[in-house]
Design a protein around this motif. Sequence first.
Motif, PDB file in Angstrom:
ATOM      1  N   ARG A   4       1.126  -1.030  -0.008  1.00  0.00           N
ATOM      2  CA  ARG A   4      -0.753  -0.097   0.415  1.00  0.00           C
ATOM      3  C   ARG A   4       0.870   1.345  -0.040  1.00  0.00           C
ATOM      4  N   LEU A   5       0.963   1.983  -0.761  1.00  0.00           N
ATOM      5  CA  LEU A   5       0.914   3.422  -0.227  1.00  0.00           C
ATOM      6  C   LEU A   5       0.520   4.865  -1.061  1.00  0.00           C
ATOM      7  N   ASP A   6       0.234   5.348  -0.292  1.00  0.00           N
ATOM      8  CA  ASP A   6      -0.202   6.495   0.310  1.00  0.00           C
ATOM      9  C   ASP A   6       0.460   7.695   0.282  1.00  0.00           C
ATOM     10  N   GLU A   7       0.570   7.838  -0.858  1.00  0.00           N
ATOM     11  CA  GLU A   7       1.160   9.449  -1.093  1.00  0.00           C
ATOM     12  C   GLU A   7       0.959  10.398  -0.518  1.00  0.00           C
TER      13      GLU A   7
END
Lengths: 306, 306, 306
Positions: free
Chosen positions: C76-79
């Motif tokens: 999971r990437l939440d940038e």
Amino acid sequence: MIETRTRTGHLIDTDQLSREEMEALFERAGAIRRSPDSHRGRYEGRFAANLFFEPSTRTRLSFEVAERKLGMEVLRLDEGSSSSVKGESFYDTLRTLSSVGVEVAVIRHTGGGLLAEMAGRSPGIALVNGGEGEGGHPTQALLDLFTLHRHFGTLSGLRVAIVGDLRHSRVARSNLQALQEFGARPVLSGPEPMRDPALEKDFPYLPMDEALRQADAVMMLRIQLERHREKLITSPADYRRQFGLTPERLERMPAHGVILHPGPVNRGVEIDGELVEHPRSKIFEQMENGVWIRMAVLERAIEGGL
Amino acid sequence: MIETRTRTGHLIDTDQLSREEMEALFERAGAIRRSPDSHRGRYEGRFAANLFFEPSTRTRLSFEVAERKLGMEVLRLDEGSSSSVKGESFYDTLRTLSSVGVEVAVIRHTGGGLLAEMAGRSPGIALVNGGEGEGGHPTQALLDLFTLHRHFGTLSGLRVAIVGDLRHSRVARSNLQALQEFGARPVLSGPEPMRDPALEKDFPYLPMDEALRQADAVMMLRIQLERHREKLITSPADYRRQFGLTPERLERMPAHGVILHPGPVNRGVEIDGELVEHPRSKIFEQMENGVWIRMAVLERAIEGGL
Amino acid sequence: MIETRTRTGHLIDTDQLSREEMEALFERAGAIRRSPDSHRGRYEGRFAANLFFEPSTRTRLSFEVAERKLGMEVLRLDEGSSSSVKGESFYDTLRTLSSVGVEVAVIRHTGGGLLAEMAGRSPGIALVNGGEGEGGHPTQALLDLFTLHRHFGTLSGLRVAIVGDLRHSRVARSNLQALQEFGARPVLSGPEPMRDPALEKDFPYLPMDEALRQADAVMMLRIQLERHREKLITSPADYRRQFGLTPERLERMPAHGVILHPGPVNRGVEIDGELVEHPRSKIFEQMENGVWIRMAVLERAIEGGL
């Protein structure tokens, strides 16, 4: 998967559990503890969701470890603050989780009574309270009592001093409820402005040293320095002098008395650093026991009641 | 699970590793790379925790992939900034992780020396440095050297130009340490205000074009545009003109010379976009090798030393 | 793993899919739905990454459940925001994901056309659109049509009223495209300031009650109260009076007509609370179907095209 199931596996607070139900959970947690691998993958491919609307490193991690040890897939929702969690939309969120196949939701938030309301509406998913505002924190109470039960063999008649911020502590409330159910004899202590008259109807309030003198166990509550410093305590050093657990105060307890603390600890405030890993401290054992108790609670949730 | 184990599987920085230990890690990483599936699920049901107190997409993902390829369950803690990470409470966090069954923690933070201090206190959990302030970044150095070792067959005598912000680079420090241990011959280059006198005691500083002329490999460091633009570099275009790797500059390197960059790349600043996927670029191979190296490092951590 | 593979498993928008391809996806989703366990672990040890640059609880969870039901590991990437997602650096991120072994990326962001641009550059990883600005939201359209297809047995000739904020709805666009491909007969309705002349070239706009009168299904779009309240609607109560689906309005639909809504619902605004779980509502069935459709879409992505 669409139909709404009636669930009896909810855990809203300790007051819904009889002594027998709590003993069954302790037995289950003990069995899991003795052979953790025998339970690995029990719920392979089943889904849990953790909804933490307030920050909580320890409780969240403990549940996540418990879920994964059972083989569950874990979804994590962090929707900022619980101010956005209102009745209707929260119900829809739970129904959505149920629709995508989630069977149990662990929820931490500030609002009093929201979980009970949701449980009453049968959202098709088992609800587990992960700490509700100034209400209850049932899995913390269960792990505390499980720790005492393992150590003393019984809870009946056990003298437990609960010390600290009684007014704002969800841990104290859930614990007192459960201790009473087991016939234990809790006493209270802590700073004057943190006393709670409602609790003192049922349990004696004593000066710190007197509370310790006959205690089989002392539960030190965490001081919320960030919240109360201005108003309720003059300084961390003052707090320690009056209500902190120091090596000197430990001496005043019976030699068999043990130390509990729900964590995270303010070292040098409510408890001295050297006592955290003291032979009589159960603090990190509590952390470990939290995993076994939560596995038992999750089993109960999935199976729909013991 | 409660007792504190002495762990020798910590990876704090490259300076704790002998050449033999690094070679053993390269061998292990190479073996895993050749047959990744043979290692799948090796640590099924075992727990790792990733504690990233500073943002890091690449390193965090790379560790997470490595952990999961080994079958591990991965817990993620993002406690905002590392300013909140102080000695005592951080020690308690590590002991909590140990208590709930976590065996290895990967940690990125800003504070110098915190990991070494924690390792010295035996928190019952193996610690792996995921990038420590301006200190070290040992897994980056290991993956860089593994990439060079695979390409050249040896590191001894290898001429490596390290170019860029030498003063603030944890990558440069860990790499120089490790290259020296292998008898490689690193040289330094970069803008005047980013030179580091401490490093120049051991390694020559050369003008950019001279540094490249005999380099078997060039390691371009990332320019922290967000931090230094005002003070240390006049403009991205200026930086490129003076120290950027351009197709023209690549021509000045020996024909067998290869390009490394730890990522993320500032295209058109320290390296031209068309060189990123150039046949002589190892940049995405470095990313891939990072997974194999980190699997080897995690194995070492779990097994408590090679 | 390094070389760039040509991928035909991208799902950028519904307009890339023929009727036959969509029917194949429906068939696959239906098969998975009938025996979910037969697909468990199909992609054991394979990696998906979810890159959500805009908040999305439902779509993100639905994809995560779909990925895990297939046995995939999920990164999971939440940038933060998608403002930081620019062409070059986003391409590098995708190449990095490919380098560490990720095979499919689900992406939600605001920028129009970014996904198509990335797909054209062959980043070595399959791209799935998880909702793109005011562009498209193909998996939502597919799950809507799958729900209608299951209920009616066919989509050809089906009269579907799409009601609400047509101008800003990515759901409306992707749905209209797909409905047209199947020979369905969509009509539009909604507030004057939310009409979209571009859509009205192909589909009739009707007053609310007229749109409902012959509708086999009504798709209520979510009103973005937070965005438009000031400008486009006078008040939630006004909106409900004019365009909300109330029990009275439901009466005006044919007795077999069903209700769809992509969620999350604004109860008492675009739809009355008592209709959300009405026997003729498909809302939570849509949520469930979303998992099966996304599993089919992920299979297509992994296998590189149907």
